[in-house]
Design a protein around this motif. Structure first.
Motif, PDB file in Angstrom:
ATOM      1  N   PHE A 161      35.990  38.026  38.465  1.00  0.00           N
ATOM      2  CA  PHE A 161      34.803  38.614  39.087  1.00  0.00           C
ATOM      3  C   PHE A 161      35.154  39.282  40.412  1.00  0.00           C
ATOM      4  O   PHE A 161      34.697  40.368  40.722  1.00  0.00           O
ATOM      5  N   ARG A 162      35.994  38.609  41.196  1.00  0.00           N
ATOM      6  CA  ARG A 162      36.357  39.141  42.503  1.00  0.00           C
ATOM      7  C   ARG A 162      37.165  40.430  42.371  1.00  0.00           C
ATOM      8  O   ARG A 162      36.891  41.419  43.047  1.00  0.00           O
ATOM      9  N   LEU A 176      31.136  30.905  35.733  1.00  0.00           N
ATOM     10  CA  LEU A 176      31.388  31.663  36.960  1.00  0.00           C
ATOM     11  C   LEU A 176      32.627  31.146  37.688  1.00  0.00           C
ATOM     12  O   LEU A 176      33.446  31.931  38.176  1.00  0.00           O
ATOM     13  N   ALA A 177      32.781  29.826  37.752  1.00  0.00           N
ATOM     14  CA  ALA A 177      33.914  29.238  38.472  1.00  0.00           C
ATOM     15  C   ALA A 177      35.251  29.564  37.808  1.00  0.00           C
ATOM     16  O   ALA A 177      36.201  29.949  38.483  1.00  0.00           O
ATOM     17  N   GLN A 182      27.444  27.869  35.803  1.00  0.00           N
ATOM     18  CA  GLN A 182      28.297  27.711  36.973  1.00  0.00           C
ATOM     19  C   GLN A 182      29.747  27.476  36.580  1.00  0.00           C
ATOM     20  O   GLN A 182      30.664  27.937  37.256  1.00  0.00           O
ATOM     21  N   TYR A 201      32.040  37.788  44.730  1.00  0.00           N
ATOM     22  CA  TYR A 201      32.701  36.620  45.318  1.00  0.00           C
ATOM     23  C   TYR A 201      31.852  35.370  45.077  1.00  0.00           C
ATOM     24  O   TYR A 201      30.657  35.375  45.334  1.00  0.00           O
ATOM     25  N   ILE A 202      32.490  34.320  44.599  1.00  0.00           N
ATOM     26  CA  ILE A 202      31.822  33.053  44.343  1.00  0.00           C
ATOM     27  C   ILE A 202      32.399  32.036  45.325  1.00  0.00           C
ATOM     28  O   ILE A 202      33.581  31.694  45.245  1.00  0.00           O
ATOM     29  N   ASN A 242      35.978  31.992  35.961  1.00  0.00           N
ATOM     30  CA  ASN A 242      36.229  33.439  35.966  1.00  0.00           C
ATOM     31  C   ASN A 242      36.092  34.050  37.351  1.00  0.00           C
ATOM     32  O   ASN A 242      36.014  35.269  37.482  1.00  0.00           O
ATOM     33  N   SER A 243      36.091  33.216  38.396  1.00  0.00           N
ATOM     34  CA  SER A 243      35.822  33.719  39.746  1.00  0.00           C
ATOM     35  C   SER A 243      36.839  34.766  40.204  1.00  0.00           C
ATOM     36  O   SER A 243      36.469  35.752  40.852  1.00  0.00           O
ATOM     37  N   GLU A 244      38.097  34.593  39.877  1.00  0.00           N
ATOM     38  CA  GLU A 244      39.113  35.570  40.287  1.00  0.00           C
ATOM     39  C   GLU A 244      38.883  36.907  39.584  1.00  0.00           C
ATOM     40  O   GLU A 244      38.991  37.965  40.184  1.00  0.00           O
ATOM     41  N   ARG A 248      33.472  28.704  47.549  1.00  0.00           N
ATOM     42  CA  ARG A 248      34.006  27.395  47.199  1.00  0.00           C
ATOM     43  C   ARG A 248      33.367  26.275  48.010  1.00  0.00           C
ATOM     44  O   ARG A 248      33.372  25.132  47.590  1.00  0.00           O
TER      45      ARG A 248
END
Length: 78
Positions: A29-30, A22-23, A19, A36-37, A25-27, A39
């Motif tokens: 990934f998007r 993922l957090a 997690q 989309y992860i 690198n969320s931008e 918030r």
């Protein structure tokens, strides 16, 4: 049709590391992968974990509505 993946990890299984990855690198990934992860449900002390949602769903005493809940996450995903 979009797909939704829900990650649920038990204690001491590496779920926090996943997690966190993922957090942070969320931008990326998007933008690159169209992933989309959400918030909603993240607690300030553990800004990468959606622990507040898990606490809500299990009626844990640590649940705090001000950090978001399952309904907030569903709205955010839509």
């Amino acid at each position: 049709m979009k797909k939704i993946f829900v990650h649920i990890g038990g204690h001491k299984t590496g779920s926090t590391s996943l997690q966190y990855f993922l957090a942070i690198n969320s931008e990326r990934f998007r933008l690159i992968e169209d992933i989309y992860i959400p918030r909603a449900g993240r607690i300030p002390a553990e800004a990468v974990l959606h622990a507040n949602i898990a606490w809500e769903l299990t009626n844990d005493r640590r649940y705090n509505k001000k950090y978001g809940n399952f309904e907030n996450m569903i709205s955010e995903i839509k």
